[in-house]
Design a protein around this motif. Sequence first.
Motif, PDB file in Angstrom:
ATOM      1  N   GLU A 225      -2.206  15.433  -4.390  1.00  0.00           N
ATOM      2  CA  GLU A 225      -3.422  16.232  -4.530  1.00  0.00           C
ATOM      3  C   GLU A 225      -4.673  15.397  -4.225  1.00  0.00           C
ATOM      4  N   ALA A 226      -4.681  14.142  -4.661  1.00  0.00           N
ATOM      5  CA  ALA A 226      -5.833  13.270  -4.371  1.00  0.00           C
ATOM      6  C   ALA A 226      -5.968  13.071  -2.863  1.00  0.00           C
ATOM      7  N   ILE A 227      -4.863  12.858  -2.201  1.00  0.00           N
ATOM      8  CA  ILE A 227      -4.898  12.675  -0.746  1.00  0.00           C
ATOM      9  C   ILE A 227      -5.332  13.968  -0.058  1.00  0.00           C
ATOM     10  N   ARG A 228      -4.842  15.106  -0.565  1.00  0.00           N
ATOM     11  CA  ARG A 228      -5.228  16.391   0.013  1.00  0.00           C
ATOM     12  C   ARG A 228      -6.733  16.610  -0.115  1.00  0.00           C
ATOM     13  N   GLN A 229      -7.299  16.286  -1.289  1.00  0.00           N
ATOM     14  CA  GLN A 229      -8.739  16.442  -1.493  1.00  0.00           C
ATOM     15  C   GLN A 229      -9.539  15.521  -0.564  1.00  0.00           C
ATOM     16  N   LEU A 230      -9.063  14.297  -0.406  1.00  0.00           N
ATOM     17  CA  LEU A 230      -9.731  13.373   0.524  1.00  0.00           C
ATOM     18  C   LEU A 230      -9.706  13.934   1.942  1.00  0.00           C
ATOM     19  N   ASN A 231      -8.565  14.464   2.350  1.00  0.00           N
ATOM     20  CA  ASN A 231      -8.452  15.032   3.697  1.00  0.00           C
ATOM     21  C   ASN A 231      -9.354  16.251   3.866  1.00  0.00           C
TER      22      ASN A 231
ATOM     23  N   ALA B 134       0.810  -1.208   0.000  1.00  0.00           N
ATOM     24  CA  ALA B 134       0.000   0.000   0.000  1.00  0.00           C
ATOM     25  C   ALA B 134       0.846   1.262   0.000  1.00  0.00           C
ATOM     26  N   ASP B 135       1.980   1.267   0.658  1.00  0.00           N
ATOM     27  CA  ASP B 135       2.807   2.463   0.755  1.00  0.00           C
ATOM     28  C   ASP B 135       4.229   2.177   0.289  1.00  0.00           C
ATOM     29  N   ASP B 136       4.359   1.461  -0.785  1.00  0.00           N
ATOM     30  CA  ASP B 136       5.668   1.049  -1.272  1.00  0.00           C
ATOM     31  C   ASP B 136       6.407   2.243  -1.886  1.00  0.00           C
ATOM     32  N   PRO B 137       7.543   2.655  -1.308  1.00  0.00           N
ATOM     33  CA  PRO B 137       8.287   3.782  -1.877  1.00  0.00           C
ATOM     34  C   PRO B 137       8.916   3.443  -3.229  1.00  0.00           C
ATOM     35  N   ASN B 138       9.045   2.195  -3.549  1.00  0.00           N
ATOM     36  CA  ASN B 138       9.624   1.784  -4.826  1.00  0.00           C
ATOM     37  C   ASN B 138       8.564   1.448  -5.867  1.00  0.00           C
ATOM     38  N   ASP B 139       7.348   1.880  -5.657  1.00  0.00           N
ATOM     39  CA  ASP B 139       6.254   1.611  -6.591  1.00  0.00           C
ATOM     40  C   ASP B 139       6.576   2.258  -7.941  1.00  0.00           C
ATOM     41  N   PRO B 140       6.590   1.475  -9.014  1.00  0.00           N
ATOM     42  CA  PRO B 140       6.947   2.041 -10.320  1.00  0.00           C
ATOM     43  C   PRO B 140       5.977   3.124 -10.791  1.00  0.00           C
ATOM     44  N   ALA B 141       4.732   3.069 -10.344  1.00  0.00           N
ATOM     45  CA  ALA B 141       3.754   4.070 -10.772  1.00  0.00           C
ATOM     46  C   ALA B 141       4.027   5.430 -10.134  1.00  0.00           C
ATOM     47  N   MET B 142       4.814   5.484  -9.077  1.00  0.00           N
ATOM     48  CA  MET B 142       5.078   6.733  -8.368  1.00  0.00           C
ATOM     49  C   MET B 142       6.490   7.271  -8.635  1.00  0.00           C
ATOM     50  N   ARG B 143       7.117   6.842  -9.672  1.00  0.00           N
ATOM     51  CA  ARG B 143       8.493   7.288  -9.946  1.00  0.00           C
ATOM     52  C   ARG B 143       8.544   8.700 -10.511  1.00  0.00           C
ATOM     53  N   SER B 144       7.540   9.105 -11.259  1.00  0.00           N
ATOM     54  CA  SER B 144       7.572  10.451 -11.848  1.00  0.00           C
ATOM     55  C   SER B 144       7.037  11.466 -10.837  1.00  0.00           C
ATOM     56  N   SER B 145       7.558  12.669 -10.921  1.00  0.00           N
ATOM     57  CA  SER B 145       7.108  13.713 -10.001  1.00  0.00           C
ATOM     58  C   SER B 145       5.654  14.091 -10.276  1.00  0.00           C
ATOM     59  N   ALA B 146       5.197  13.985 -11.515  1.00  0.00           N
ATOM     60  CA  ALA B 146       3.797  14.286 -11.843  1.00  0.00           C
ATOM     61  C   ALA B 146       2.861  13.282 -11.167  1.00  0.00           C
ATOM     62  N   ALA B 147       3.239  12.014 -11.148  1.00  0.00           N
ATOM     63  CA  ALA B 147       2.413  10.989 -10.499  1.00  0.00           C
ATOM     64  C   ALA B 147       2.360  11.229  -8.997  1.00  0.00           C
ATOM     65  N   ARG B 148       3.484  11.599  -8.407  1.00  0.00           N
ATOM     66  CA  ARG B 148       3.499  11.882  -6.972  1.00  0.00           C
ATOM     67  C   ARG B 148       2.664  13.120  -6.659  1.00  0.00           C
ATOM     68  N   ALA B 149       2.714  14.113  -7.528  1.00  0.00           N
ATOM     69  CA  ALA B 149       1.911  15.327  -7.328  1.00  0.00           C
ATOM     70  C   ALA B 149       0.418  15.000  -7.422  1.00  0.00           C
ATOM     71  N   ARG B 150       0.030  14.174  -8.420  1.00  0.00           N
ATOM     72  CA  ARG B 150      -1.382  13.768  -8.532  1.00  0.00           C
ATOM     73  C   ARG B 150      -1.821  13.004  -7.284  1.00  0.00           C
ATOM     74  N   ASP B 151      -0.967  12.112  -6.825  1.00  0.00           N
ATOM     75  CA  ASP B 151      -1.273  11.335  -5.622  1.00  0.00           C
ATOM     76  C   ASP B 151      -1.419  12.251  -4.405  1.00  0.00           C
TER      77      ASP B 151
END
Length: 120
Positions: free
Chosen positions: A41-47, A22-39
């Motif tokens: 922002e999604a978490i911020r909206q949920l909060n 669930a919180d894998d820092p080596n997740d290939p989908a989260m390697r780009s800074s754009a993907a991390r930014a989207r993630d």
Amino acid sequence: MKKAFLLGMVLATVALPGVALADDPNDPAMRSSAARARDREAIRQLNLREAARVRERDARYAQGWADTRAYGAGSRGGYDDDGGANASYARSRAQYERELASWRHAVAACQAGNYDYCAR
């Protein structure tokens, strides 16, 4: 009991890999800074949504408590000053005390040998 424990262990074992990823820092989908930014922002909206929901809930609770306090202060909970709950309780308590005293008298008389009181 043993079957339930075994079933619980199997379910925990099956669920564990999903939790670990669930919180894998080596997740290939989260390697780009754009993907991390989207993630992020999604978490911020949920909060933000959850915080708004909690504020609304707390406001409803506060209003309910304010209404309860206003009702209790204005009408003494629906009881008048000349009677009401306190007087009813006092009458019930006095009756209880009279019955208790009578019972204690009967017990003492029975134990003293007056067997007429033992049948009560």
